[in-house]
Design an enzyme around this catalytic site. Structure first.
Site, short mmCIF file in Angstrom:
data_model
loop_
_atom_site.label_atom_id
_atom_site.label_comp_id
_atom_site.label_asym_id
_atom_site.label_seq_id
_atom_site.Cartn_x
_atom_site.Cartn_y
_atom_site.Cartn_z
N ASP A 1 25.91 59.20 71.30
CA ASP A 1 27.12 59.66 70.09
C ASP A 1 27.90 59.86 70.28
OD1 ASP A 1 25.61 61.38 72.13
OD2 ASP A 1 24.65 62.49 70.55
N ASP B 1 25.05 46.61 70.74
CA ASP B 1 25.26 45.76 69.56
C ASP B 1 25.65 47.07 68.03
OD1 ASP B 1 23.93 44.11 67.40
OD2 ASP B 1 22.64 45.00 66.52
N LYS C 1 22.38 57.63 77.28
CA LYS C 1 21.98 58.38 77.05
C LYS C 1 21.01 58.89 77.55
CE LYS C 1 20.68 61.03 73.27
NZ LYS C 1 21.83 61.60 72.52
C1 IPM Z 1 24.35 40.16 66.89
C2 IPM Z 1 23.81 39.96 66.15
C3 IPM Z 1 22.06 40.11 66.82
C4 IPM Z 1 21.97 40.80 68.16
C5 IPM Z 1 21.29 39.74 66.21
C6 IPM Z 1 21.22 38.46 65.23
C7 IPM Z 1 20.28 39.33 66.79
O1 IPM Z 1 23.88 41.46 65.40
O2 IPM Z 1 24.90 39.21 68.50
O3 IPM Z 1 25.29 41.71 67.36
O4 IPM Z 1 21.41 41.80 67.35
O5 IPM Z 1 22.13 40.72 68.90
MG MG Z 2 24.71 43.30 65.83
#
Ligand code: IPM
Ligand code: MG
Length: 360
Positions: A224, A248, A192
């Site tokens: 985005d 994530d 970003k």
């Molecule tokens: C992932 C999960 C984890 C993260 C959580 C459970 C802490 O969402 O492995 O993607 O945010 O990394």
């Molecule tokens: Mg995750």
């Protein structure tokens, strides 16, 4: 010398799906000469309940001692009201940090047998093969200062910090470039940089590192737009490399393109190839204990483990071929069910993979 594998079933559906993956490992051990030793430990809410902490010292010691870790999932409503410092998720984040697992590989591959299970049109997703390389031990997940403070006015203020050093960016980009060299040699770095200085640095360092990889075609995309492109035309991507939080979010999105988050494995690696392997889905408390969770993501995580940490690619291929053979038979857990298929539960699916292994 036999390799040590630590399994950490964790919470929710974790124990059910890890149970099936362990069956697969036991089959490789008994019938195909895989030389491993397996131990089990506690993590997440299960560890909090038994030992008062989501990542007990004993588990950390076992993890340090192992060649690879197989993790199920952590978390659930039961522990949501706990202080954030002892919530199940801290067990997972602690393992990543303590073991230095900075490189998270999340493949999103569409099995042709499951094209009908995707929410996107088959022509948009058929042949999909993306690898998301997510930075896993830095960024806003670990940056300081962090926390919630009370201002003199009495109002509270929440703070998290997005922070990356040049070396953290450089090493994750190089992981992405190395892997891309074995694929289509295209890497899209997601940032970003139009708003966040930290990711402006990310882009600069990515470009500098790419100079050592003249064959790699490096492109850049704002996060985005990347989210939009993933659902608009996902096949344009080969390897994507990005920060902890963007990775994530984008990896959940990419997972869904393949029909089910229940199919996708992941690997989290340190600088020497030691790794932790887990399905990318969570603990799914709503279906825990019902015997309907899809164990294939965990079984495919074992394949990644064999390939990346145990130097046993032939065993990895065996598992992948067995999973594909099971899908060919039309057996489906509810998450990947479509008209005309045969319904299966967690155990039935695991047993089918073991039978297919023996038949390959
Ligand atoms: C992932 C999960 C984890 C993260 C959580 C459970 C802490 O969402 O492995 O993607 O945010 O990394
Ligand atoms: Mg995750």
């Amino acid at each position: 010398m036999s390799k040590k594998i630590l399994s950490l079933p964790g919470d929710g559906i974790g124990p059910e799906i890890v149970g099936e993956a362990v069956k697969v490992l036991t089959c490789l051990q008994d019938d195909f000469g895989l030389d491993i030793e397996m131990t089990e430990g506690l993590v997440g809410g299960a560890a909090y309940d038994a030992a008062g902490h989501p990542l007990p010292e004993a588990t950390l010691d076992l993890a340090h001692d192992a060649d690879a870790v197989l993790l199920g999932a952590v978390g659930g409503p039961k522990w949501e009201s706990l202080d954030i410092s002892v919530r199940p998720e801290k067990g997972l984040l602690g393992l990543r940090a303590e073991l230095g697992l900075f490189a998270n590989l999340r493949p999103a591959i569409l099995y042709p047998q499951l094209a009908a299970a995707s929410t996107l049109r088959a022509d948009v997703v058929s042949g999909l093969d993306i690898l998301i390389v997510r930075e896993l031990t830095g960024g806003i997940y670990f940056g300081k200062p962090r926390g919630v403070e009370t201002l003199p006015s009495g109002e509270r203020r929440g703070v998290n910090t997005l922070v990356y050093t040049e070396s953290e960016i450089d090493r994750i980009c190089r992981v992405a470039f190395d892997i891309a060299m074995k694929r289509d040699k295209r890497v899209c770095s997601v940032d970003k940089a139009n708003v966040l200085e930290c990711t402006e640095l990310w882009r600069e360092v990515a470009i500098k590192a790419a100079a050592d990889y003249p064959e790699i075609e490096l492109s850049h995309m704002y996060v985005d737009n990347a989210a939009m492109q993933l659902v608009r035309a996902p096949k344009q991507f080969d390897v994507m490399v990005t920060t902890n939080m963007f990775g994530d979010i984008l990896s959940d999105c990419a997972a869904m393109l393949t029909g089910s988050i229940g199919m996708l494995p992941s690997a989290s690696l340190d600088a020497d190839g030691k790794g932790m392997y887990e399905p990318i889905h969570g603990s799914a408390p709503d279906i825990a204990g019902k015997g309907v969770a899809n164990p294939l993501a965990t079984i495919l995580s074992v394949a990644m483990m064999l390939r990346y940490s145990l130097d046993a690619p032939a065993h990895a291929e065996r598992i992948e071929a067995a999973v594909s053979a099971v899908l060919d038979t039309g057996l489906r857990t509810p998450d990947i069910f479509s008209e005309g298929a045969e319904r299966a539960g967690t155990r039935q699916m695991g047993d089918a993979v073991v039978s297919a292994l023996r038949a390959v």
